[in-house]
Design a protein around this motif. Structure first.
Motif, PDB file in Angstrom:
ATOM      1  N   ASN A 108       0.838  -1.284   0.095  1.00  0.00           N
ATOM      2  CA  ASN A 108      -0.009   0.086   0.029  1.00  0.00           C
ATOM      3  C   ASN A 108       0.930   1.262   0.156  1.00  0.00           C
ATOM      4  O   ASN A 108       0.656   2.252  -0.678  1.00  0.00           O
ATOM      5  CB  ASN A 108      -0.798   0.045   1.246  1.00  0.00           C
ATOM      6  CG  ASN A 108      -1.883  -0.914   1.240  1.00  0.00           C
ATOM      7  OD1 ASN A 108      -2.108  -1.519   0.181  1.00  0.00           O
ATOM      8  ND2 ASN A 108      -2.640  -1.323   2.225  1.00  0.00           N
ATOM      9  N   THR A 109       1.928   1.220   0.939  1.00  0.00           N
ATOM     10  CA  THR A 109       2.698   2.299   1.009  1.00  0.00           C
ATOM     11  C   THR A 109       3.741   2.593  -0.446  1.00  0.00           C
ATOM     12  O   THR A 109       3.548   3.525  -1.050  1.00  0.00           O
ATOM     13  CB  THR A 109       3.923   2.072   1.899  1.00  0.00           C
ATOM     14  OG1 THR A 109       3.292   1.912   3.016  1.00  0.00           O
ATOM     15  CG2 THR A 109       4.694   3.262   2.054  1.00  0.00           C
ATOM     16  N   ALA A 110       4.126   1.492  -1.056  1.00  0.00           N
ATOM     17  CA  ALA A 110       4.431   1.598  -2.460  1.00  0.00           C
ATOM     18  C   ALA A 110       3.343   2.123  -3.467  1.00  0.00           C
ATOM     19  O   ALA A 110       4.059   3.206  -3.919  1.00  0.00           O
ATOM     20  CB  ALA A 110       4.908   0.148  -2.970  1.00  0.00           C
ATOM     21  N   GLU A 111       2.451   1.590  -3.334  1.00  0.00           N
ATOM     22  CA  GLU A 111       1.323   2.394  -4.390  1.00  0.00           C
ATOM     23  C   GLU A 111       1.043   3.993  -4.036  1.00  0.00           C
ATOM     24  O   GLU A 111       1.138   4.681  -5.064  1.00  0.00           O
ATOM     25  CB  GLU A 111       0.106   1.636  -4.261  1.00  0.00           C
ATOM     26  CG  GLU A 111      -0.782   1.829  -5.477  1.00  0.00           C
ATOM     27  CD  GLU A 111      -2.171   1.228  -5.383  1.00  0.00           C
ATOM     28  OE1 GLU A 111      -2.224   0.559  -4.325  1.00  0.00           O
ATOM     29  OE2 GLU A 111      -3.152   1.363  -6.246  1.00  0.00           O
ATOM     30  N   GLN A 112       1.016   4.055  -2.778  1.00  0.00           N
ATOM     31  CA  GLN A 112       0.952   5.570  -2.061  1.00  0.00           C
ATOM     32  C   GLN A 112       1.703   6.497  -2.900  1.00  0.00           C
ATOM     33  O   GLN A 112       1.631   7.528  -3.478  1.00  0.00           O
ATOM     34  CB  GLN A 112       0.420   5.583  -0.661  1.00  0.00           C
ATOM     35  CG  GLN A 112       0.401   6.803  -0.093  1.00  0.00           C
ATOM     36  CD  GLN A 112       0.620   6.778   1.403  1.00  0.00           C
ATOM     37  OE1 GLN A 112       0.627   5.742   1.881  1.00  0.00           O
ATOM     38  NE2 GLN A 112       0.801   7.961   1.977  1.00  0.00           N
ATOM     39  N   TYR A 113       3.196   6.245  -2.876  1.00  0.00           N
ATOM     40  CA  TYR A 113       4.159   7.075  -3.171  1.00  0.00           C
ATOM     41  C   TYR A 113       4.523   6.578  -4.709  1.00  0.00           C
ATOM     42  O   TYR A 113       5.455   7.272  -5.342  1.00  0.00           O
ATOM     43  CB  TYR A 113       5.403   6.816  -2.388  1.00  0.00           C
ATOM     44  CG  TYR A 113       5.165   7.435  -0.974  1.00  0.00           C
ATOM     45  CD1 TYR A 113       5.418   8.457  -0.862  1.00  0.00           C
ATOM     46  CD2 TYR A 113       5.039   6.414   0.232  1.00  0.00           C
ATOM     47  CE1 TYR A 113       5.333   9.237   0.372  1.00  0.00           C
ATOM     48  CE2 TYR A 113       4.729   7.334   1.380  1.00  0.00           C
ATOM     49  CZ  TYR A 113       4.790   8.437   1.373  1.00  0.00           C
ATOM     50  OH  TYR A 113       4.674   9.034   2.822  1.00  0.00           O
ATOM     51  N   GLY A 114       3.884   5.879  -5.338  1.00  0.00           N
ATOM     52  CA  GLY A 114       3.921   5.785  -6.939  1.00  0.00           C
ATOM     53  C   GLY A 114       5.389   4.630  -7.244  1.00  0.00           C
ATOM     54  O   GLY A 114       5.842   4.823  -8.301  1.00  0.00           O
ATOM     55  N   ILE A 115       5.834   4.007  -6.118  1.00  0.00           N
ATOM     56  CA  ILE A 115       7.021   2.868  -6.365  1.00  0.00           C
ATOM     57  C   ILE A 115       6.348   1.918  -7.060  1.00  0.00           C
ATOM     58  O   ILE A 115       5.265   1.099  -6.586  1.00  0.00           O
ATOM     59  CB  ILE A 115       7.395   2.434  -4.862  1.00  0.00           C
ATOM     60  CG1 ILE A 115       7.900   3.599  -4.043  1.00  0.00           C
ATOM     61  CG2 ILE A 115       8.131   1.209  -5.002  1.00  0.00           C
ATOM     62  CD1 ILE A 115       8.461   3.290  -2.709  1.00  0.00           C
TER      63      ILE A 115
END
Ligand code: SF4
Ligand code: SF4
Length: 382
Positions: A36-43
């Motif tokens: 989720n964090t990856a997606e949130q930051y565009g990773i």
């Protein structure tokens, strides 16, 4: 998040990527949170080398409904045996493990099929001429992998692979300490204290040739070990004798030729967020030049590190970019067409250099910029 084209592939990858170390030994909740964090930051770039079945299933679950948002770099030749990860070149085991990967991830394909851990020329030859490359090509022709990649710590083996034209992507270990070490078939030697007992001077020629060849041939690099397994961030453990910051390590890797993404092995949401925030960091926070120049055991004197510390040039010349094109040309012995093209797109060329010397005075590595600008102007004719 900034995205970079991964060499000659059509893939666009986030500068900051995510390795799978953080998924190991944790539960489903943390896997979901990291994704989720990856997606949130565009990773969007995700490396999966660990073949642990439970880890693969958890990542598969976390990918559900958002598979297409991620570029998956998954490894061929890793298997899970006797409760642990192992590398294999056994064709049947490689096939079984890859089929298991697709099933557990719940996907039909991976974007990069990475041939895992090729650290000697002998191994590269066996891989290239044998059933492993045949299988990788067959998977590619069936659309199960989009591109063939190779992971390595040895610049000599990696360079042969890159020059063969068989691989589109290289996963390579890059940080300011490894870059000064000679090629070795034993990746643990890169961190051996013995190899740091005497001062190390300037980048290893094989590594430099590797990065420049990747850039010239369009082989995109995905970086592993940018923090040296965390040691570079710790003054007591850093073989360079001083600690660097995460932003300095990330920026160092991202300013090597051909590098598209740095795969961070974040173990927690906080660690991943801190890496993603590199994108908002100031130029001063990213600037590694002064920190590297002050390392007690290492010297890059006279060698351009493409750090940009010498900017601004009153004539508007992007000194680091000119130096990169000049070095690529010198390594090749003539001007590659792609370099000529990129050079012609520069807003200000080396010929405009007024030889004021401001850049030289600011360069922490004592690079003779004026002389290099003269050479570039002579070579590129402008
Ligand atoms: S000339 Fe010096 S300051 Fe400028 S990019 Fe190269 S190493 Fe950095
Ligand atoms: S010496 Fe040339 S490249 Fe350097 S700052 Fe002056 S004009 Fe710019």
């Amino acid at each position: 998040m900034n995205y970079r084209k991964l060499g000659r592939t059509e893939l666009m990858v986030s500068e900051i990527g995510l390795g799978c170390e953080g998924f190991a030994g944790h539960d489903e909740t943390l896997t979901q949170k990291l994704m989720n964090t990856a997606e949130q930051y565009g990773i969007n770039c995700l490396d999966l080398y660990i073949p642990n079945p439970d880890l693969r299933s958890r990542v598969g679950q976390a990918l559900r409904g958002r598979r297409k948002q991620f570029v998956l770099q998954a490894h061929l030749c890793t298997v899970f045996q006797n409760g642990q990860y192992e590398r294999t070149r056994d064709p049947q085991a490689v096939q079984n493990s890859f089929e298991d990967l697709l099933t557990r991830l719940g996907t039909d394909y991976v974007d990069i099929g990475m041939i895992h851990y090729v650290d000697s020329l002998e191994d590269w030859k066996a891989v290239a001429d044998g059933p492993i490359m045949q299988y990788a090509k067959e998977l590619q022709s069936r659309g199960k992998i989009r591109h063939i990649g190779l992971s390595s710590h040895n610049p000599i083996a990696a360079l042969e692979a890159v020059k063969s034209g068989l691989v589109d992507v290289l996963m390579f270990s890059i940080n300011p300490c490894y870059d000064l070490q000679p090629a070795s078939e034993d990746c643990f030697a890169l961190w051996d204290e013995k190899n740091y007992e005497h001062p190390l001077v300037n980048m290893d020629a094989d590594r430099e040739a590797l990065y420049e060849t990747c850039s010239r041939l369009g082989v995109g690099i995905t970086v592993m070990k940018a923090f040296g397994g965390g040691d570079l961030l710790n003054e007591k453990l850093s073989p360079a004798g001083k600690a660097l910051t995460p932003y300095q390590c990330l920026h160092y890797a991202l300013t090597r030729p051909a590098v598209a993404t740095v795969l961070t092995g974040a173990h927690t949401v906080q660690e991943l967020t801190a890496c993603a925030k590199y994108e908002d960091a100031s130029t001063t926070e990213k600037d590694y030049a002064a920190a590297l120049a002050a390392l007690p055991k290492i010297s890059w004197k006279g060698h351009c590190m493409y750090c940009g510390h010498c900017a601004p040039c009153p004539k508007g010349i992007d000194v680091a970019a000119v130096m990169k094109f000049l070095n690529l040309t010198k390594a090749q012995g003539n001007i590659p067409e792609t370099v000529r093209e990129h050079y012609s797109l520069l807003t200000h060329a080396a010929k405009e250099c007024a030889e004021c010397g401001q850049c030289q005075n600011r360069c922490p590595f004592e690079v003779p910029v004026i002389e290099n600008m003269r050479q570039a102007a002579g070579l590129f004719g402008k």
